[in-house]
Structures are given as C-alpha cells and as structure tokens.
Design an enzyme around this catalytic site. Structure first.
Site, PDB file in Angstrom:
ATOM      1  N   GLY A   1       4.009  53.528  21.678  1.00  0.00           N
ATOM      2  CA  GLY A   1       2.598  53.226  21.539  1.00  0.00           C
ATOM      3  C   GLY A   1       2.290  53.099  20.058  1.00  0.00           C
TER       4      GLY A   1
ATOM      5  CB  ALA B   1       4.046  54.499  16.123  1.00  0.00           C
ATOM      6  CG  ASP B   2       4.703  59.814  20.274  1.00  0.00           C
ATOM      7  OD1 ASP B   2       4.711  60.717  19.424  1.00  0.00           O
ATOM      8  OD2 ASP B   2       5.318  59.879  21.348  1.00  0.00           O
ATOM      9  CB  THR B   3       9.288  56.365  20.098  1.00  0.00           C
ATOM     10  OG1 THR B   3       8.859  55.435  19.089  1.00  0.00           O
ATOM     11  CG2 THR B   3      10.380  55.717  20.936  1.00  0.00           C
TER      12      THR B   3
ATOM     13  CE  LYS C   1       2.549  62.130  17.324  1.00  0.00           C
ATOM     14  NZ  LYS C   1       3.968  61.704  17.264  1.00  0.00           N
TER      15      LYS C   1
END
Length: 197
Positions: free
Chosen positions: A112, A75-77, A59
């Site tokens: 992340g 960010a990615d959860t 992203k």
C-alpha cells in the site's frame, strides 16, 4: 513565463533503508525521514491487501500530524498466502515456517502506498506482485536461515538478496517486492506536482 510554485518538503514516513534506496533510483531524495510507530497487528478477518492499505494510510497520517505543510509518503508491504498474512518473523522458527509455506507455491506481495498533500488531500495505490518459489530442500532452507536475511522483513525474505535465486515466477512489479512500487509511486508524486513529468 511564470515560475512554478516551490515544492513542499517531502517526508518519507518509513525507517526502511530499502525504500530510500528505491526512491533514489528515480531521483527522489526526501527532505526528511520520519518513521512512525503504529500498531501493525492485523484485525480479525482482515485480508492481506486490506492490511497493506490500512497500514500505509495510518503511517502517512501519523507522520502528516507531525509535519504540517509537508508532502508525506508512506508505504507498507505485506506478504500473503491466500488469506494468511506473513508478517515479519518473530524468530528463526517462524521464518522457517514461512519459507516452508511458500516453498513450491505462489504467493502475493502487496504494498500500500499513501501520499498526503499539505492541504490534507490523500492519494493511494495498492500494488500486487505474484511470485512463485521453487520447492526448497531442507538444506536450502537451513542455509538461507543461517544468512539472517529473514530478520525484519515481511514474509521472511528479501528478493534483492539471496532469496532471488529461489524465484521461478514473478508477475508484476519487482520493486514492489523490495518494498516500494516505483512506477505507481512516481505517478503519485507527479500527480501532486512534486515530481516533474
């Protein structure tokens, strides 16, 4: 006394209102919000922590290509139970399966975070929080699903809303579970010179 160089514009590569709210808590207001569309399908044998890191990086890179000269934050959860990845439920039936899976047991929430500087240098963090849910009754699951809070969120719940009443154990960052670990994010922004010490 020398004047510090001007800060580059900060771009948030996320459509999540939760991440905007979390950044505001530490006094960070992005100059631009630039959601990116990338394939979020897990790869074969990919672990939850690997997926979170890869998606955040993807992203950030996609947004950086559209915003030259900017500092890009993404960010990615991901929610994981062992090696199993619990993504965003496709429907209520899948949300029910997720809740039944984490009922009465511990699971991990991994985010992340990736920051790309205007010169292309990249800094990353991966933050893990361990949660334990109480054992949920059929009535609790049904009532929770009726609220609709499971829609569009990894694991099918939002800790900052009604689901927090189910959390009997939490080890690590609470803001990470909401969608952005603030301590680590602030460290990245300070390291890039954007957020003042």
């Amino acid at each position: 006394m020398t004047t510090p160089p001007p800060r580059p514009p900060l771009v948030l590569a996320s459509a999540s209102p939760r991440r905007l709210d979390l950044l505001a808590r530490i006094g960070v207001v992005p100059d631009r919000v630039l959601p990116t569309e990338i394939d979020e399908t897990p790869r074969k044998a990919e672990l939850p922590r690997q997926l979170a890191a890869r998606l955040a990086r993807g992203k950030a890179e996609a947004a950086a290509a559209q915003a030259p000269g900017a500092l890009v934050l993404a960010a990615d959860t991901v929610v994981g139970v062992g090696r199993r990845i619990l993504g965003k439920p496709a429907d209520e039936a899948e949300a029910r399966r997720f809740l039944e899976l984490i009922s009465g047991r511990r699971h991990r929430v991994m985010t992340g975070v990736c920051l790309i500087r205007p010169d292309g240098r990249r800094s990353e963090r991966l933050v893990t929080t361990i949660l334990g849910f109480q054992r949920l009754t059929e009535a609790q699951v049904a009532d929770f699903l009726a609220l609709g809070e499971w829609r569009g969120v990894a694991g099918g719940y939002q800790i900052q809303k009604r689901a927090e009443v189910f959390v009997r154990f939490l080890s690590g960052s609470h803001s990470n579970v909401v969608g952005l670990p603030l301590f680590e994010t602030a460290q990245l922004l300070r390291g890039a010179g954007w957020l003042r010490p």
